[in-house]
Design a protein around this motif. Structure first.
Motif, short mmCIF file in Angstrom:
data_model
loop_
_atom_site.label_atom_id
_atom_site.label_comp_id
_atom_site.label_asym_id
_atom_site.label_seq_id
_atom_site.Cartn_x
_atom_site.Cartn_y
_atom_site.Cartn_z
N GLY A 265 0.83 -1.20 0.00
CA GLY A 265 0.00 0.00 0.00
C GLY A 265 0.86 1.24 0.00
O GLY A 265 1.94 1.27 0.60
N GLY A 266 0.41 2.27 -0.70
CA GLY A 266 1.15 3.51 -0.74
C GLY A 266 1.18 4.21 0.60
O GLY A 266 0.21 4.14 1.38
N GLN A 267 2.27 4.90 0.90
CA GLN A 267 2.39 5.64 2.15
C GLN A 267 1.26 6.65 2.33
O GLN A 267 0.78 6.86 3.45
N VAL A 288 3.61 -4.33 3.38
CA VAL A 288 4.67 -3.40 3.00
C VAL A 288 4.03 -2.07 2.66
O VAL A 288 3.00 -2.01 1.98
N VAL A 289 4.66 -0.99 3.11
CA VAL A 289 4.22 0.35 2.77
C VAL A 289 5.22 0.96 1.80
O VAL A 289 6.42 1.05 2.11
N ALA A 290 4.74 1.34 0.61
CA ALA A 290 5.60 1.94 -0.40
C ALA A 290 5.83 3.41 -0.06
O ALA A 290 4.88 4.20 -0.05
N PRO A 291 7.06 3.80 0.24
CA PRO A 291 7.31 5.19 0.63
C PRO A 291 7.14 6.16 -0.53
O PRO A 291 7.29 5.79 -1.70
N THR A 303 11.60 2.75 -8.38
CA THR A 303 12.78 2.12 -7.77
C THR A 303 12.37 1.20 -6.63
O THR A 303 12.82 0.04 -6.54
N PHE A 304 11.50 1.70 -5.76
CA PHE A 304 11.02 0.85 -4.68
C PHE A 304 10.25 -0.34 -5.23
O PHE A 304 10.43 -1.48 -4.76
N THR A 305 9.39 -0.11 -6.22
CA THR A 305 8.57 -1.19 -6.77
C THR A 305 9.43 -2.31 -7.32
O THR A 305 9.21 -3.49 -7.01
#
Length: 330
Positions: A265-267, A288-291, A303-305
């Motif tokens: 999920g997005g931050q 997981v939280v996507a910053p 990049t995170f993905t």
């Protein structure tokens, strides 16, 4: 259609007001437009079409190794994966598929429920030579990925769901947050009559402003992708099937997923809510939280993905290199 545009405009203003916490103010940078045919100098991607029940599906394929199927949501196409495909293709044969009726896939006359859609995706994958896959799905794509993994449990080894709860297990709680859920799921021809071609950029633009980095969204390509009224009707079809999806999911909830499931999920959006929802139907769910992201994680933080996906779908001895990737570990 003047009345239709007035209704859309007024509703957009209300929805944007409701989502001010997820949109960054004053963003004016030009939209990112990555190349689709060659995502990097080292990985070549090819386009193709494969016949399935009800028509043909368009896909983009590249890399080598185990199959990693990428499934997009609404109102996007497989283009949402452009920023991450080259990195994912270092370890996998990446197959980004346009959902039936959307992108460059043909438009079926029906079957927009997620069970039927999953079966069509499976047909495409099998005909491309793969009988076992990993799935990374965003939005609608995650709902389809769940049905695929549940109904064909020996054929899906891992599932990552980005930015959506499941129908029947939390999705309905969003209906009061944004009017687009009720609008898209209204019976034909209500949205078809209200939504004019001239309204596409206004309506979809509202959706893309549900982001922390609106400048990162490849919005002009998506506007073109939904310029055809038939494509918009196909998109509505996926929403019109939500009630049936919910009933199906609840009726089959005892068929719990035993494979590892990653809920991203997005931050500035769902956060751990994705994992909370999937935890009701799966035994091994990692949150997981996507910053620095809201709803459109693959484009807002590619990049995170790619780093997170490569960890989760990669070798069992993968080690997180940054704290935010800890939950992505295999």
């Amino acid at each position: 259609m003047t009345l239709g545009r007035a209704v859309v405009g007024a509703s957009v203003a209300l929805a944007v007001a409701l989502f001010t916490t997820t949109a960054s103010a004053g963003a004016s940078a030009a939209p990112h437009k990555p190349s689709k045919s060659a995502a990097s100098s080292t990985v070549t991607f090819t386009h193709g079409r494969v016949a399935v029940d009800g028509g043909t599906l368009h896909y983009v394929r590249g890399g080598s190794g185990p199959a990693l199927v990428l499934l997009h949501g609404w109102p996007q196409t497989s283009l949402i994966w452009n920023p991450v495909m080259s990195e994912l293709a270092r370890q996998h044969t990446v197959i980004a598929i346009d959902l039936p009726g959307l992108g460059e896939s043909s438009i079926p006359t029906g079957g927009y429920d997620k069970v039927t859609t999953a079966r069509r995706i499976r047909q495409a994958v099998n005909r491309l030579g793969f009988t076992q896959v990993k799935i990374l799905g965003h939005d609608l794509g995650a709902l389809v990925g769940y049905a695929y993994a549940r109904d064909f449990p020996t054929e899906v080894t891992r599932l990552a769901a980005v930015e959506t709860p499941l129908a029947g297990f939390g999705l309905e709680e969003l209906y009061g947050i944004s009017w687009h859920f009720r609008f898209n799921s209204s019976p034909a021809p209500i949205p078809e009559k209200i939504m004019d071609n001239d309204d596409v950029s206004t309506y979809l633009g509202m959706m893309f402003n549900f982001s922390h980095h609106p400048e990162a969204i490849n919005r002009e390509s998506y506007y073109r992708a939904y310029a055809d009224p038939a494509r918009r009707t196909a998109g509505y079809g996926y929403y019109r099937a939500f009630a049936a999806d919910a009933e199906n999911n609840k009726a089959n909830a005892s068929k719990r997923l035993t494979i590892p499931v990653l809920g991203i999920g997005g931050q500035y959006s769902f956060g751990t809510g994705v994992a909370d929802s999937f935890g009701k139907v799966a035994d091994d769910v990692r949150a997981v939280v996507a910053p620095d992201s809201a709803h459109f994680v693959p484009e807002e933080n590619p990049t995170f993905t790619s780093d997170c996906a490569n960890l989760f779908f990669g070798p069992s001895n993968g080690t997180p290199q940054r704290p935010e990737l800890a939950g992505c570990a295999p």
